[in-house]
Design an enzyme around this catalytic site. Structure first.
Site, PDB file in Angstrom:
ATOM      1  N   ASN A  10      -1.804  -3.451  11.394  1.00  0.00           N
ATOM      2  CA  ASN A  10      -0.889  -4.498  10.970  1.00  0.00           C
ATOM      3  C   ASN A  10      -1.028  -5.620  11.990  1.00  0.00           C
ATOM      4  OD1 ASN A  10       1.231  -6.140  10.289  1.00  0.00           O
ATOM      5  ND2 ASN A  10       2.843  -4.669  10.810  1.00  0.00           N
ATOM      6  N   TRP A  11      -1.791  -6.625  11.610  1.00  0.00           N
ATOM      7  CA  TRP A  11      -2.125  -7.679  12.584  1.00  0.00           C
ATOM      8  C   TRP A  11      -0.947  -8.604  12.862  1.00  0.00           C
ATOM      9  CZ3 TRP A  11      -7.798  -9.747  11.567  1.00  0.00           C
ATOM     10  CH2 TRP A  11      -8.691  -8.677  11.684  1.00  0.00           C
ATOM     11  N   LYS A  12       0.063  -8.578  12.004  1.00  0.00           N
ATOM     12  CA  LYS A  12       1.243  -9.455  12.145  1.00  0.00           C
ATOM     13  C   LYS A  12       0.815 -10.929  12.214  1.00  0.00           C
ATOM     14  CE  LYS A  12       3.710  -5.597  14.126  1.00  0.00           C
ATOM     15  NZ  LYS A  12       4.818  -5.114  14.930  1.00  0.00           N
ATOM     16  N   HIS A  95       8.593  -3.821   5.948  1.00  0.00           N
ATOM     17  CA  HIS A  95       8.483  -3.725   7.410  1.00  0.00           C
ATOM     18  C   HIS A  95       9.794  -4.181   8.045  1.00  0.00           C
ATOM     19  CE1 HIS A  95       7.184  -4.410  11.518  1.00  0.00           C
ATOM     20  NE2 HIS A  95       6.153  -3.621  11.254  1.00  0.00           N
ATOM     21  N   GLU A  97      10.378  -5.981  10.487  1.00  0.00           N
ATOM     22  CA  GLU A  97      10.408  -7.404  10.832  1.00  0.00           C
ATOM     23  C   GLU A  97      10.755  -8.254   9.611  1.00  0.00           C
ATOM     24  OE1 GLU A  97       6.569  -7.485  12.764  1.00  0.00           O
ATOM     25  OE2 GLU A  97       7.392  -6.166  14.295  1.00  0.00           O
ATOM     26  N   GLU A 167       8.482   4.034  10.812  1.00  0.00           N
ATOM     27  CA  GLU A 167       8.398   3.205  12.007  1.00  0.00           C
ATOM     28  C   GLU A 167       9.782   3.059  12.645  1.00  0.00           C
ATOM     29  OE1 GLU A 167       4.583   0.619  11.810  1.00  0.00           O
ATOM     30  OE2 GLU A 167       6.268  -0.534  11.088  1.00  0.00           O
ATOM     31  N   GLY A 173       6.336  -2.213  19.140  1.00  0.00           N
ATOM     32  CA  GLY A 173       5.984  -3.255  20.099  1.00  0.00           C
ATOM     33  C   GLY A 173       6.656  -3.101  21.449  1.00  0.00           C
ATOM     34  N   SER A 213       4.047   1.640  18.509  1.00  0.00           N
ATOM     35  CA  SER A 213       3.330   1.820  19.778  1.00  0.00           C
ATOM     36  C   SER A 213       2.323   2.973  19.741  1.00  0.00           C
ATOM     37  CB  SER A 213       4.313   1.984  20.943  1.00  0.00           C
ATOM     38  OG  SER A 213       5.136   0.826  21.055  1.00  0.00           O
ATOM     39  N   GLY A 234       0.191  -1.841  15.252  1.00  0.00           N
ATOM     40  CA  GLY A 234       0.333  -3.269  15.521  1.00  0.00           C
ATOM     41  C   GLY A 234      -0.550  -3.683  16.687  1.00  0.00           C
TER      42      GLY A 234
END
Ligand code: PGA
Length: 248
Positions: A10-12, A95, A97, A167, A173, A213, A234
């Site tokens: 997941n490159w965000k 997600h 976020e 998650e 992160g 992580s 990530g």
């Protein structure tokens, strides 16, 4: 039945188009593993160049977001047909976020899951609890409720194709990973929830990832667990470490 492992990056909101192509090329030889589905979920603007860069490799393409309508007056959004035409197969939905920063609720997330399936995209449906819920000890109920809401009206045959990513928000992160036992406890509970909502065959088929992580150092232990079929990664997906996770 053995479930096929799926390791997704997941490159965000990282990587300009040229950086994205460079990363694909850096990882190309490191992510080869015939037993694993390898997916790059990339920012919308990177989809076209990444689709080109992964041609002839084992890597599959994913997107990070889309909207539930095919076209129209939805400024700033992209649709499933747009993604499909560019070769996108997987779509991250729900997600934390998107839930927390962009206010997406379970009603919209459920609509997105149904729309993804109707459009031939495979959802990677994310769920997970905050630190407060973890501390309160109510995280199991919370995640069960997320899954139940997000899958309302989704058929058993669709769920067999689904990927669910567990998650824990406190591990995203932060460098703080759930222990393999903590991750397995929840992934097992998610599979049991699918068995309750559907049936044993559907629960056996659905693929469940851990995310938060995950890195080259802890991947093997997490992936060795019975109910963890892969990872949603990530930070470590932007580095050669990703190759070590694919081959953990
Ligand atoms: P992280 O992100 O690996 O950087 O913790 C995982 C995710 O948010 O999907």
């Amino acid at each position: 039945m053995a479930r096929r492992r799926i390791i997704a990056g997941n490159w965000k909101m990282n990587m300009t188009p040229s950086q994205a192509v460079e990363l694909v090329n850096t990882l190309k030889d490191l992510v080869v593993n015939p037993d694993v589905d390898v997916v790059y979920c990339v920012p919308a603007i990177d989809i076209v160049p990444v689709a080109e860069a992964i041609k002839g490799t084992n890597v599959q393409l994913g997107a990070e977001n889309f909207y539930i309508e095919d076209k129209g007056a939805f400024t700033g959004e992209i649709s499933a047909p747009m993604l499909k035409e560019c070769g996108v197969k997987y779509i991250i939905i729900g997600h934390s976020e998107r839930r927390d920063i962009f206010g997406e609720n379970d009603i919209l997330i459920n609509q997105k899951v149904k729309k993804a399936f109707a459009s031939g995209l495979t959802p990677i449906l994310c769920c997970g609890e905050s630190l407060a819920l973890r501390k309160a000890g109510t995280y199991t109920e919370w995640i069960k409720r997320q899954i139940t809401w997000d899958l309302t009206g989704v058929t058993a045959d669709q769920v067999k194709e689904l990927v669910i990513a567990y998650e824990p928000i406190w591990a995203i992160g932060t460098g703080e990973t759930a222990t393999a036992d903590q991750a397995e406890e929840v992934c097992k509970m998610i599979r049991e929830t699918i068995a309750e909502l559907y049936d044993a065959a559907t629960a056996e088929a659905v693929r469940i990832q851990y995310g938060g992580s995950m890195n080259a150092g802890n991947a093997a232990e997490l992936l060795a667990k019975d109910n963890i079929d892969g990872g949603l990664i990530g930070g470590a997906a932007l580095k050669p470490d990703f190759g070590q996770i694919v081959n953990a």
